[in-house]
Design an enzyme around this catalytic site. Structure first.
Site, short mmCIF file in Angstrom:
data_model
loop_
_atom_site.label_atom_id
_atom_site.label_comp_id
_atom_site.label_asym_id
_atom_site.label_seq_id
_atom_site.Cartn_x
_atom_site.Cartn_y
_atom_site.Cartn_z
N LYS A 50 0.83 -1.19 0.00
CA LYS A 50 0.00 0.00 0.00
C LYS A 50 0.87 1.26 0.00
O LYS A 50 2.04 1.21 0.40
CB LYS A 50 -0.88 0.02 1.26
CG LYS A 50 -1.95 -1.06 1.32
CD LYS A 50 -2.70 -0.98 2.63
CE LYS A 50 -3.79 -2.03 2.70
NZ LYS A 50 -4.91 -1.76 1.78
N ARG A 69 -10.41 -11.59 1.56
CA ARG A 69 -11.23 -12.66 0.99
C ARG A 69 -10.50 -14.00 1.01
O ARG A 69 -11.12 -15.05 1.02
CB ARG A 69 -11.66 -12.28 -0.43
CG ARG A 69 -10.53 -12.16 -1.42
CD ARG A 69 -10.87 -11.30 -2.62
NE ARG A 69 -10.95 -9.89 -2.27
CZ ARG A 69 -11.28 -8.93 -3.13
NH1 ARG A 69 -11.56 -9.24 -4.39
NH2 ARG A 69 -11.33 -7.67 -2.74
#
Length: 495
Positions: free
Chosen positions: A277, A351
């Protein structure tokens, strides 16, 4: 903070601060009128000077009114008509800001005559106590100079005799929910060097010790390997912190009755992994475990209320870090279900841990499964920071959660889960890719999870925008504990 419920004449009560509502146009309800009459019209006299117009959020503090046992009277504006939930929160925030700055140790809120749209006395009191308790939350554990404790120690809700039982029930339930929210906020606000998967496992065990009707199992890395959780383990590969799957089991219902299951994403720090990030605001990625934290908080509320249901919680906890051992974009892993996943972006890791957890919960033969995750930045783009995203494979379950969110004023909004979106997850090398491109990112994340939740009614809450507040006043919010607890209350006490 201690909350009490009482039915009495407000003008006769001895208290540090008596709180009364004044509507726009400076008119007084019957409760305030009784206090005004006892004081010889002192309140009317003040209002006639124009010091308070009665708009929502306005307040005026009066001292030593004649013939009253209250040391102070706090007038708060309540607007013209029925209040919305948002206006009611504004009113409560205003009066609480004043009370926190006073020297009195107690306050009596004579606000039962207020009308909040869609809320009876019970629901109004529920929202009132939750808002006030949440507004008193402080987190200064790591400050060398601690915050000064508030002088205020006790708040009494004044109500009619007819509503006494329902308001008392609301007080008990809302205090449990507020305590659950506080636990969720505490866990979310902890720094990631302390709050890692092993720490969360120990916290779960401590909760089980305090509550004999709660059982906790903490599955370590070896057990995850044995279960074939290749997707979950892939996320943790780059970190020195080992992953943990934490399993709560509360048996408050009938023996053998199918449980409800909550599944929480517990990424205790999300650097993005190899798909790292940007550095700006990366400190806030400690909040990527707020889904798991909300399961902790919901269990706390359920345990305090002793709800007559069976409830299982499964927390998929890991740290997502870059290293020489970290999973790479392009790697293919095998999930517990046997489906293979091509990992195109290691920052779509939530996920990957959740899909194995969703397969794991099949063993409980659940009535319904709800997963809670700070899953996608796309959800913040779509819904902002006010509303959680909601998807699912069972319309009845989705509608129940939407209704619970309205009741708790912790709202969600349903997004589509059409098969058309599934094609975005096609991979030429594996059964499924872990991202679906730039379009409809929240929905394709839900589509990914749906492939692992076909054996039971399932719903997915994306709380990326609602679980914490960014910026200078950053902090965990405690959401969606109110929504989840209300859903469980509705299941435990069907209408």
């Amino acid at each position: 903070m201690e909350f009490l419920v009482k039915s009495a004449r407000p003008e006769s009560l001895k208290t540090a601060t008596l709180v009364l509502a004044v509507s726009e146009g400076r008119s007084l309800g019957h409760v305030a009128q009784a206090v005004d009459a006892a004081s010889g019209g002192a309140i009317t006299s003040v209002l006639q000077r124009g010091d308070l117009a009665g708009k929502v959020g306005q307040s005026l503090l009066l001292h030593s009114l004649p013939n009253l046992k209250a040391e102070r009277v706090l007038l708060v504006g309540s607007g013209q008509d029925e209040l919305s939930d948002r206006q009611f929160r504004k009113l409560l925030a205003s009066l609480l800001a004043t009370l926190k700055g006073l020297g009195g140790t107690d306050a009596v809120l004579a606000l039962g005559a207020l009308k909040v749209k869609g809320r009876d006395a019970y629901a109004q009191a529920r929202l009132m106590v939750e808002c006030l308790a949440d507004g008193l939350y402080q987190f200064d554990r790591f400050k060398s100079q601690k915050a000064e404790p508030y002088a205020l120690k006790k708040i009494t809700l004044l109500t009619d005799k007819a509503d006494l039982a329902s308001v008392e029930r609301a007080r008990l339930q809302s205090q449990a929910i507020a305590n659950g929210m506080a636990l969720t906020r505490d866990l979310g606000n902890l720094p990631p060097n302390l709050c890692h998967p092993t720490f969360l496992g120990e916290e779960a065990k401590a909760m089980a010790k305090a509550h004999p009707n709660l059982k906790v199992d903490v599955l370590d890395e070896k057990k995850l390997h044995e279960l074939g959780m290749g997707s979950f383990l892939a996320v943790a590969k780059g970190s020195e912190q080992p992953p943990r799957l934490i399993v709560f089991n509360y048996q408050g219902g009938q023996k053998g009755e199918q449980p409800y299951v909550l599944v929480g994403k517990g990424i205790t720090f999300d650097s993005g992994g190899i798909s790292i990030k940007p550095g700006l605001n990366m400190d806030e990625m400690k909040y990527d475990m707020c889904g798991a934290a909300s399961v902790f908080g919901t269990f706390r509320a359920v345990l305090e209320m002793r709800l007559p249901i069976n409830l299982v919680g499964v927390l998929a906890c890991a740290e997502n870090m870059p290293s020489g051992r970290a999973t790479r974009p392009g790697d293919i892993v095998t999930t517990m279900s046997g489906q293979t996943v091509e990992i195109l972006n290691t920052d779509a890791e939530g996920r990957l841990v959740l899909c194995d957890a969703l397969t794991y919960v099949e063993r409980f033969k659940p009535k319904a499964v709800i997963d809670i995750a700070t899953l996608t930045g796309a959800c913040i783009v779509a819904l902002g920071s006010n509303t959680s995203g909601l998807m699912g494979n069972d319309d009845a379950l989705v509608q129940q959660l939407l209704a619970a969110g309205i009741h708790a004023d912790d709202r969600a909004w349903q997004l589509p889960l059409f098969d058309d979106y599934q094609e975005q997850l096609d991979s030429p090398f594996a059964d499924i890719a872990n991202i679906g491109g730039p379009k409809a990112g929240t929905i394709t994340a839900g589509c990914f999870l749906s492939r692992f939740a076909k054996q039971y009614p399932w719903a997915h809450l994306d709380v990326a925008g609602t679980a914490w507040i960014s910026g200078k006043e950053k902090g965990a919010t405690g959401r969606p504990v109110p929504l989840l607890t209300q859903y469980l209350l509705d299941r435990a006490n069907p209408a």
